[in-house]
Design a protein around this motif. Sequence first.
Motif, PDB file in Angstrom:
ATOM      1  N   VAL A   1       0.843  -1.215  -0.152  1.00 15.77           N
ATOM      2  CA  VAL A   1      -0.023   0.032   0.022  1.00 15.77           C
ATOM      3  C   VAL A   1       0.864   1.304  -0.044  1.00 15.77           C
ATOM      4  CG1 VAL A   1      -1.728   1.143   1.234  1.00 15.77           C
ATOM      5  CG2 VAL A   1      -2.045  -1.119   1.155  1.00 15.77           C
ATOM      6  N   SER A   2       1.848   1.328   0.717  1.00 16.22           N
ATOM      7  CA  SER A   2       2.799   2.332   0.694  1.00 16.22           C
ATOM      8  C   SER A   2       3.553   2.687  -0.541  1.00 16.22           C
ATOM      9  CB  SER A   2       3.930   2.400   1.945  1.00 16.22           C
ATOM     10  OG  SER A   2       3.415   2.046   3.261  1.00 16.22           O
TER      11      SER A   2
ATOM     12  N   ILE B   1       3.156   5.990  -2.881  1.00 11.04           N
ATOM     13  CA  ILE B   1       4.454   6.686  -2.944  1.00 11.04           C
ATOM     14  C   ILE B   1       4.539   6.938  -4.627  1.00 11.04           C
ATOM     15  CG2 ILE B   1       6.840   6.445  -3.015  1.00 11.04           C
ATOM     16  CD1 ILE B   1       6.469   4.976  -0.257  1.00 11.04           C
ATOM     17  N   ALA B   2       4.231   5.961  -5.303  1.00 15.93           N
ATOM     18  CA  ALA B   2       4.297   6.235  -6.651  1.00 15.93           C
ATOM     19  C   ALA B   2       3.091   7.148  -6.969  1.00 15.93           C
ATOM     20  CB  ALA B   2       3.907   4.789  -7.357  1.00 15.93           C
ATOM     21  N   ALA B   3       1.850   7.181  -6.740  1.00 17.45           N
ATOM     22  CA  ALA B   3       0.944   8.164  -6.917  1.00 17.45           C
ATOM     23  C   ALA B   3       1.302   9.647  -6.343  1.00 17.45           C
ATOM     24  CB  ALA B   3      -0.415   7.632  -6.174  1.00 17.45           C
TER      25      ALA B   3
ATOM     26  N   PRO C   1       9.739  14.837  -7.676  1.00 20.27           N
ATOM     27  CA  PRO C   1       9.275  13.484  -7.701  1.00 20.27           C
ATOM     28  C   PRO C   1      10.216  12.683  -7.240  1.00 20.27           C
ATOM     29  CG  PRO C   1       8.385  14.594  -9.663  1.00 20.27           C
ATOM     30  CD  PRO C   1       9.525  15.562  -9.036  1.00 20.27           C
ATOM     31  N   VAL C   2      11.299  12.810  -7.370  1.00 20.93           N
ATOM     32  CA  VAL C   2      12.547  11.716  -7.081  1.00 20.93           C
ATOM     33  C   VAL C   2      12.826  11.909  -5.602  1.00 20.93           C
ATOM     34  CG1 VAL C   2      14.819  11.134  -7.379  1.00 20.93           C
ATOM     35  CG2 VAL C   2      13.738  11.852  -9.258  1.00 20.93           C
ATOM     36  N   ILE C   3      12.772  13.026  -5.101  1.00 16.10           N
ATOM     37  CA  ILE C   3      12.833  13.299  -3.720  1.00 16.10           C
ATOM     38  C   ILE C   3      11.781  12.823  -2.836  1.00 16.10           C
ATOM     39  CG2 ILE C   3      12.919  14.983  -1.801  1.00 16.10           C
ATOM     40  CD1 ILE C   3      14.520  17.012  -3.629  1.00 16.10           C
ATOM     41  N   PHE C   4      10.499  12.766  -3.269  1.00 12.69           N
ATOM     42  CA  PHE C   4       9.243  12.248  -2.599  1.00 12.69           C
ATOM     43  C   PHE C   4       9.322  10.834  -2.978  1.00 12.69           C
ATOM     44  CE2 PHE C   4       6.992  16.581  -3.365  1.00 12.69           C
ATOM     45  CZ  PHE C   4       7.011  17.013  -2.217  1.00 12.69           C
ATOM     46  N   ALA C   5       9.858  10.291  -3.767  1.00 10.98           N
ATOM     47  CA  ALA C   5       9.935   8.786  -3.791  1.00 10.98           C
ATOM     48  C   ALA C   5      11.009   7.999  -2.985  1.00 10.98           C
ATOM     49  CB  ALA C   5      10.200   8.289  -5.139  1.00 10.98           C
ATOM     50  N   VAL C   6      12.167   8.956  -2.641  1.00 20.12           N
ATOM     51  CA  VAL C   6      13.263   8.402  -1.702  1.00 20.12           C
ATOM     52  C   VAL C   6      12.687   8.589  -0.380  1.00 20.12           C
ATOM     53  CG1 VAL C   6      15.330   9.007  -0.817  1.00 20.12           C
ATOM     54  CG2 VAL C   6      14.821   8.759  -3.422  1.00 20.12           C
TER      55      VAL C   6
ATOM     56  N   ASN D   1      -2.255  16.883  -4.330  1.00 17.98           N
ATOM     57  CA  ASN D   1      -1.809  16.803  -5.714  1.00 17.98           C
ATOM     58  C   ASN D   1      -3.024  16.687  -6.563  1.00 17.98           C
ATOM     59  OD1 ASN D   1       0.567  17.114  -4.711  1.00 17.98           O
ATOM     60  ND2 ASN D   1       1.386  15.177  -5.139  1.00 17.98           N
ATOM     61  N   LEU D   2      -3.993  15.797  -6.218  1.00 22.15           N
ATOM     62  CA  LEU D   2      -5.121  15.785  -7.067  1.00 22.15           C
ATOM     63  C   LEU D   2      -5.939  17.010  -7.069  1.00 22.15           C
ATOM     64  CD1 LEU D   2      -6.290  12.058  -6.470  1.00 22.15           C
ATOM     65  CD2 LEU D   2      -5.309  12.740  -8.375  1.00 22.15           C
TER      66      LEU D   2
END
Length: 337
Positions: free
Chosen positions: A143-144, A148-150, A188-193, A210-211
Amino acid sequence: MLSIVGLTIVIRILLIPLFFKQIKAQRGIQIMQPELQALQKKYKGKTDPVSRQAQQQEMMELYKKHGTNPFSSCMPIILQMPIFFALFRVLASLPQLSAGEYPKASIGPLTQELAAQAESATVFGASLSSTFMLSSELTPKIVSLVLIAAMSITTFITTRQLTMKNMSASALDNPMARQQKMMMYLFPVIFAVTGVNFPIGVLIYWTTTNLWSMGQQFYTIHKHPAPGSEAEKKKIARENEKRIAQGLPTIEEEERRKKLEEALEEPRGQRVQPVRKDRAGRGKTAREILSEEGEDKEEQRGPDGLTDAERAKREYQKRARQRAAQRKKKKKRKKRK
């Protein structure tokens, strides 16, 4: 989950006035970029205190002239950060508070009983306080990762929507635009990490934000695009389709007609063919104006077999003959007197 989504929507509704100020500030900064670059070039290499103070004063006058502020575009994000950190702290402390292991009896109005109820709430089998790094079960990890991808994808789309589609070509060709483009890929890379340490509730909050931003920006760009941007070109195309369906001239045709009328209109007290002055003060004839617009090519002829330019020329000649006839009549009347 629904409470977090509801909280996000309420916050974003309250931030709508600031959002429109943000859009206005960003457009003002885009428009003033050529002047700002000229100012930086003027004071390039000057490091003395007097030059720096003069540069700052001229820069502030430039921002005031365009009615913008460099901090206005950051206000919505800055105001959301306390809410983000508060939600992060509450969700991270839920397991301890619900088990009675938290140093305090409550976190504000959140008591141990309410914390136990919140901890029992799940999203696809994962609790709101679960994180990818601290969870030992597979379901919270999956789920995480999905959230994270979304979160990363929606962050990229919202940034690209605001910078690439709603900026003119001139605004895109400057250091600030290139920096924004770089941040569009970096955030997006920072948020993904860093997202692997976020509780699932925080990921839901950020993704919902974001939506909401995507929908809000889509409406604003669709209705009020920035001048010269790709969005404005699409809006003009939509307006032209409506005009053609109603049998009306397109926006470009209407602008060309107005330019032609201005060029062919004779100034009072002069008998020479009028010209329109450009910014440099040089006169432009009607043919030069049409040539700039690409209208010196073969145009479609109407039912009378004439093009728009030929028809306008004949109309001008007709008015000139009428004025000449009126002048002759006045001369004859003076001779009789």
